[in-house]
Design a protein around this motif. Structure first.
Motif, PDB file in Angstrom:
ATOM      1  N   GLY A   1       0.820  -1.198   0.000  1.00 18.10           N
ATOM      2  CA  GLY A   1       0.000   0.000   0.000  1.00 18.10           C
ATOM      3  C   GLY A   1       0.856   1.250   0.000  1.00 18.10           C
ATOM      4  N   MET A   2       0.302   2.330   0.474  1.00 17.13           N
ATOM      5  CA  MET A   2       0.986   3.619   0.488  1.00 17.13           C
ATOM      6  C   MET A   2       1.065   4.135   1.914  1.00 17.13           C
ATOM      7  N   THR A   3       2.163   4.831   2.233  1.00 15.05           N
ATOM      8  CA  THR A   3       2.342   5.456   3.540  1.00 15.05           C
ATOM      9  C   THR A   3       2.652   6.926   3.329  1.00 15.05           C
TER      10      THR A   3
ATOM     11  N   PHE B   1      -3.133  11.482  -6.994  1.00  9.81           N
ATOM     12  CA  PHE B   1      -3.490  11.010  -5.654  1.00  9.81           C
ATOM     13  C   PHE B   1      -4.976  11.229  -5.392  1.00  9.81           C
ATOM     14  N   LYS B   2      -5.610  10.207  -4.855  1.00  9.60           N
ATOM     15  CA  LYS B   2      -7.008  10.296  -4.438  1.00  9.60           C
ATOM     16  C   LYS B   2      -7.063   9.891  -2.970  1.00  9.60           C
ATOM     17  N   PRO B   3      -7.963  10.486  -2.190  1.00 13.88           N
ATOM     18  CA  PRO B   3      -8.064  10.101  -0.774  1.00 13.88           C
ATOM     19  C   PRO B   3      -8.255   8.590  -0.625  1.00 13.88           C
ATOM     20  N   PHE B   4      -7.637   8.032   0.401  1.00 10.79           N
ATOM     21  CA  PHE B   4      -7.742   6.599   0.651  1.00 10.79           C
ATOM     22  C   PHE B   4      -9.211   6.219   0.847  1.00 10.79           C
ATOM     23  N   ASP B   5      -9.628   5.157   0.162  1.00 10.34           N
ATOM     24  CA  ASP B   5     -10.995   4.672   0.291  1.00 10.34           C
ATOM     25  C   ASP B   5     -10.984   3.215   0.745  1.00 10.34           C
ATOM     26  N   ASP B   6      -9.868   2.818   1.364  1.00  6.23           N
ATOM     27  CA  ASP B   6      -9.729   1.465   1.869  1.00  6.23           C
ATOM     28  C   ASP B   6      -9.320   1.548   3.339  1.00  6.23           C
ATOM     29  N   ALA B   7      -9.049   0.416   3.941  1.00  9.84           N
ATOM     30  CA  ALA B   7      -8.651   0.389   5.348  1.00  9.84           C
ATOM     31  C   ALA B   7      -7.325   1.111   5.536  1.00  9.84           C
ATOM     32  N   ILE B   8      -7.263   1.971   6.561  1.00  8.54           N
ATOM     33  CA  ILE B   8      -6.023   2.701   6.861  1.00  8.54           C
ATOM     34  C   ILE B   8      -5.739   2.647   8.355  1.00  8.54           C
ATOM     35  N   SER B   9      -4.480   2.862   8.684  1.00 14.39           N
ATOM     36  CA  SER B   9      -4.089   3.032  10.082  1.00 14.39           C
ATOM     37  C   SER B   9      -3.429   4.396  10.203  1.00 14.39           C
ATOM     38  N   ILE B  10      -3.523   4.980  11.378  1.00  8.44           N
ATOM     39  CA  ILE B  10      -2.934   6.291  11.622  1.00  8.44           C
ATOM     40  C   ILE B  10      -2.185   6.250  12.948  1.00  8.44           C
ATOM     41  N   ASN B  11      -0.986   6.796  12.924  1.00  6.26           N
ATOM     42  CA  ASN B  11      -0.166   6.890  14.124  1.00  6.26           C
ATOM     43  C   ASN B  11       0.227   8.354  14.297  1.00  6.26           C
ATOM     44  N   VAL B  12       0.004   8.881  15.494  1.00  2.71           N
ATOM     45  CA  VAL B  12       0.352  10.266  15.797  1.00  2.71           C
ATOM     46  C   VAL B  12       1.371  10.258  16.929  1.00  2.71           C
ATOM     47  N   ASN B  13       2.540  10.850  16.681  1.00  6.07           N
ATOM     48  CA  ASN B  13       3.563  11.038  17.710  1.00  6.07           C
ATOM     49  C   ASN B  13       3.615  12.521  18.041  1.00  6.07           C
TER      50      ASN B  13
ATOM     51  N   LEU C   1      -7.172  13.233   3.150  1.00  5.18           N
ATOM     52  CA  LEU C   1      -6.280  12.099   2.873  1.00  5.18           C
ATOM     53  C   LEU C   1      -7.022  10.760   2.905  1.00  5.18           C
ATOM     54  N   TRP C   2      -8.210  10.733   3.484  1.00  6.91           N
ATOM     55  CA  TRP C   2      -9.065   9.545   3.429  1.00  6.91           C
ATOM     56  C   TRP C   2     -10.497  10.018   3.258  1.00  6.91           C
ATOM     57  N   THR C   3     -11.340   9.138   2.715  1.00  9.55           N
ATOM     58  CA  THR C   3     -12.706   9.548   2.371  1.00  9.55           C
ATOM     59  C   THR C   3     -13.610   9.698   3.578  1.00  9.55           C
ATOM     60  N   ASP C   4     -13.407   8.883   4.608  1.00 12.12           N
ATOM     61  CA  ASP C   4     -14.296   8.919   5.765  1.00 12.12           C
ATOM     62  C   ASP C   4     -13.584   8.299   6.960  1.00 12.12           C
TER      63      ASP C   4
ATOM     64  N   THR D   1       1.562   9.561  10.674  1.00 12.13           N
ATOM     65  CA  THR D   1       1.812   8.550   9.652  1.00 12.13           C
ATOM     66  C   THR D   1       0.491   7.849   9.334  1.00 12.13           C
ATOM     67  N   ILE D   2       0.137   7.873   8.041  1.00 14.15           N
ATOM     68  CA  ILE D   2      -1.083   7.225   7.567  1.00 14.15           C
ATOM     69  C   ILE D   2      -0.667   6.112   6.621  1.00 14.15           C
ATOM     70  N   CYS D   3      -1.152   4.890   6.871  1.00 17.03           N
ATOM     71  CA  CYS D   3      -0.816   3.740   6.025  1.00 17.03           C
ATOM     72  C   CYS D   3      -2.085   3.140   5.452  1.00 17.03           C
ATOM     73  N   SER D   4      -2.114   2.951   4.127  1.00 16.55           N
ATOM     74  CA  SER D   4      -3.228   2.228   3.524  1.00 16.55           C
ATOM     75  C   SER D   4      -2.911   0.746   3.605  1.00 16.55           C
ATOM     76  N   HIS D   5      -3.945  -0.074   3.683  1.00 23.31           N
ATOM     77  CA  HIS D   5      -3.751  -1.513   3.838  1.00 23.31           C
ATOM     78  C   HIS D   5      -4.146  -2.285   2.600  1.00 23.31           C
ATOM     79  N   SER D   6      -4.005  -1.667   1.452  1.00 23.62           N
ATOM     80  CA  SER D   6      -4.267  -2.381   0.214  1.00 23.62           C
ATOM     81  C   SER D   6      -3.222  -1.988  -0.804  1.00 23.62           C
ATOM     82  N   LYS D   7      -3.187  -2.705  -1.865  1.00 23.50           N
ATOM     83  CA  LYS D   7      -2.196  -2.458  -2.917  1.00 23.50           C
ATOM     84  C   LYS D   7      -2.297  -1.033  -3.431  1.00 23.50           C
TER      85      LYS D   7
END
Length: 168
Positions: free
Chosen positions: A23-25, A78-90, A135-138, A160-166
């Motif tokens: 995916g993309m980070t 680039f289009k906002p992520f429309d799949d599962a994502i994770s977000i980490n904030v430091n 950066l993400w749809t919802d 840090t935002i990570c998409s969980h798909s190709k």
């Protein structure tokens, strides 16, 4: 893996985009003292109550949004992520002036961490509000989120935002 790094001339912001088969980070680094989401304020006009964000929270959210312009400017497809994502904030906060030299060194080594207000979830709320729809749809797309608070001589917010798909 593709790495694209954008920095402005004053090095006040940094955006990193990485893409691979998983995916993309996207990583945003916002320098300066992080601002948590403030409690909403209320006013009434003509018998109607209106809730609004404090100015400091609105300004900081707008600053975070401004960082995403680098992603869109340098990756027009680039289009906002429309799949599962994770977000980490430091969150890296200033070391209190009251800390002794020994406490300061321990804080820099992350042996002492901020346990005072503001709460970590308030930092997270501000970031989620700022980037939702950009950066993400919802917010429903977020399947994993975390927030960590540290002390630093260089206060900043790292997201840090990570998409969980190709990546496509």
């Amino acid at each position: 893996m593709n790495w694209i790094i954008f920095r402005d001339c004053e090095v006040t912001k940094m955006v990193t985009v990485a893409s691979n088969e998983q995916g993309m980070t996207i990583t945003l680094v916002v320098n300066g003292e992080p601002v948590p989401q403030g409690r909403p304020r209320f006013s009434s006009h003509g018998g109607f109550v209106k809730a609004f964000d404090p100015k400091k929270s609105v300004d900081y959210k707008n600053l975070i949004k401004a960082y995403t312009k680098d992603v869109y400017a340098n990756m027009p497809s680039f289009k906002p992520f429309d799949d599962a994502i994770s977000i980490n904030v430091n969150v890296f906060r200033n070391i209190p002036k009251s800390f002794s030299k020994k406490a300061r060194e321990a804080a820099l080594a992350a042996l002492i961490r901020p346990t005072t207000r503001p709460d970590g979830d308030n930092y997270l709320k501000g970031v989620l509000d700022a980037l939702n729809g950009i950066l993400w749809t919802d917010d429903a797309r977020i399947v994993d989120m975390s927030c960590h608070k540290y002390y630093s001589e260089q206060p900043r917010l790292e997201v840090t935002i990570c998409s969980h798909s190709k990546a496509g």
